[in-house]
Design an enzyme around this catalytic site. Structure first.
Site, PDB file in Angstrom:
ATOM      1  N   ASP A  69      -9.593   2.408  -3.000  1.00  0.00           N
ATOM      2  CA  ASP A  69     -10.119   1.502  -4.015  1.00  0.00           C
ATOM      3  C   ASP A  69     -10.752   0.292  -3.329  1.00  0.00           C
ATOM      4  O   ASP A  69     -10.398  -0.069  -2.211  1.00  0.00           O
ATOM      5  CB  ASP A  69      -9.046   1.086  -5.017  1.00  0.00           C
ATOM      6  CG  ASP A  69      -7.668   0.902  -4.400  1.00  0.00           C
ATOM      7  OD1 ASP A  69      -7.562   0.876  -3.158  1.00  0.00           O
ATOM      8  OD2 ASP A  69      -6.690   0.778  -5.148  1.00  0.00           O
ATOM      9  N   GLU A 128      -8.203  -2.484 -10.251  1.00  0.00           N
ATOM     10  CA  GLU A 128      -7.434  -3.562 -10.869  1.00  0.00           C
ATOM     11  C   GLU A 128      -7.799  -3.765 -12.337  1.00  0.00           C
ATOM     12  O   GLU A 128      -7.110  -4.479 -13.049  1.00  0.00           O
ATOM     13  CB  GLU A 128      -7.652  -4.867 -10.092  1.00  0.00           C
ATOM     14  CG  GLU A 128      -7.163  -4.841  -8.642  1.00  0.00           C
ATOM     15  CD  GLU A 128      -5.652  -4.735  -8.533  1.00  0.00           C
ATOM     16  OE1 GLU A 128      -4.961  -4.916  -9.544  1.00  0.00           O
ATOM     17  OE2 GLU A 128      -5.161  -4.454  -7.427  1.00  0.00           O
TER      18      GLU A 128
END
Length: 377
Positions: A69, A128
């Site tokens: 990520d 997130e």
């Protein structure tokens, strides 16, 4: 001390944290680096602010996936490191800079050194929030390059460098954001009977929400309902016409998540009736549980158990959320914790992972991928 190139990459990326689906500088940095590598066995595709990179094997029998990520958090950094964030109010406080540098390290190794199987490296935005994994899974590129197995890691500040922690089955929880907006009638504090006070309504609802886990969830299951922020009103002598509650829900089963939401909705209807107000619920981003494939995880753990430089830890499940769960829902694979030995934890403004973990992780993952590829002959 000479800084190796992947530690330097981590430091470069640490200076340019960007929020979900805004990772344009990060994407540009990654693409620029990828262009420095030999291109004869590489295929690169861009998806929004993310990237798919396929490394062609010499005798492929399957496609092995690896996900890193790439987004940061809206946190003002307080580490005072010489390579601190240059983006005000943003920080790689969850270690995604480490994740990216490890991903690039593994990718680079297999561009420079052949492997039998094809490999797919996924640099995913918006972990997130609002969530990049689920839409990435639905993308045409992912459908074209669907891995047979997939892997990912997450840094763990509480474990020392050298530790790899994981377990078969559930590793991370189901998570959901929670936003509740209440609207009543404001007025002068001296005439409360002419108003509908939403600060009082929010206070009552907050207390009621805490009964859900205690009285509506099986004691042998686990759930969390947290209200982390309440805002309402204007000044001290005006009764609040509106209030907003912000929180999170976490459960260890998808069924418990639905049960908790159903109970929240019932309690909110009660507040609407009892306080003669209007209420709107928004669940925001929802992440599916990270459920490690039993056979894949046992094979991975058995391999890591034999590596002298790795201390394998059989960990417990955690209430943390990770949208990698959407990938594991469709593809056999696993996620593991990587020890980075930081005094401060995830999402802290002073998080400072030990960079020695980068080299260790690159070596551990590359050796495991060789093992997988040899097994697949």
């Amino acid at each position: 001390m000479t800084v190796n190139r992947f530690i330097q990459i981590r430091r470069d990326l640490h200076q340019i944290p960007e929020l979900g689906f805004q990772e344009w500088k990060t994407q540009r940095y990654l693409l620029d680096y990828l262009q420095t590598l030999p291109q004869d066995r590489l295929e690169i595709k861009v998806w929004k602010t993310g990237i798919f990179v396929k490394v062609k094997g010499t005798n492929p029998s399957r496609l092995i996936g690896y996900r890193a990520d790439i987004d940061g958090l809206p946190i003002a950094e307080k580490t005072e490191l010489p390579f601190s964030s240059t983006h005000e109010g943003a920080m790689h406080a969850c270690g995604h800079d480490i994740h990216m540098s490890i991903g690039l390290g593994v990718l680079t190794h297999f561009v420079e050194t052949e492997i039998n199987d094809d490999l797919l490296f996924i640099f995913q935005p918006a972990e997130e929030g609002p969530g990049g994994a689920e839409p990435m899974m639905k993308s045409e590129m992912m459908q074209q390059w669907m891995p047979d197995e997939i892997y990912a890691l997450h840094i763990a500040p509480e474990y020392p460098v050298g530790s790899i922690a994981t377990k078969p089955g559930l590793l991370f929880a189901n998570t959901s954001e929670l936003f509740i907006d209440l609207k009543g009638k404001g007025g002068h504090a001296a005439y409360p009977h002419e108003t509908k006070d939403m600060v009082v309504a929010a206070a009552h609802l907050t207390t009621q929400l805490q009964t859900i886990v205690a009285r509506n969830v099986d004691p042998l299951d686990s759930a969390v309902v947290t209200i982390g922020k309440i805002s309402g009103g204007t000044v001290q002598n005006i009764i609040a016409e509106t209030a907003r509650m912000e929180g999170t829900i976490r459960t260890l089963s998808a069924e418990a998540m639905q049960k908790v939401k159903k109970r929240i909705e019932a309690l909110v209807k009660g507040i609407e009736f009892g306080f003669d107000c209007e209420a709107v619920i928004d669940y925001g981003s929802n992440y599916y549980q990270v459920n490690n494939d039993q056979a894949v995880t046992e094979r991975f753990m058995s391999f890591m158990q034999e590596k002298e430089e790795v201390q394998l830890v059989v960990c417990k499940e955690a209430m943390t959320g990770e949208d990698f769960g959407y990938m594991l829902k469709e593809i056999p694979g696993l996620m593991f914790w990587l020890g980075v030995g930081s005094e401060y934890g995830l999402h802290h403004a002073k998080l400072n992972p030990n960079e020695e973990a980068i080299t260790l992780a690159i070596e551990a993952i590359t050796s495991y991928f060789y093992y997988l590829s040899d097994q697949g002959k």
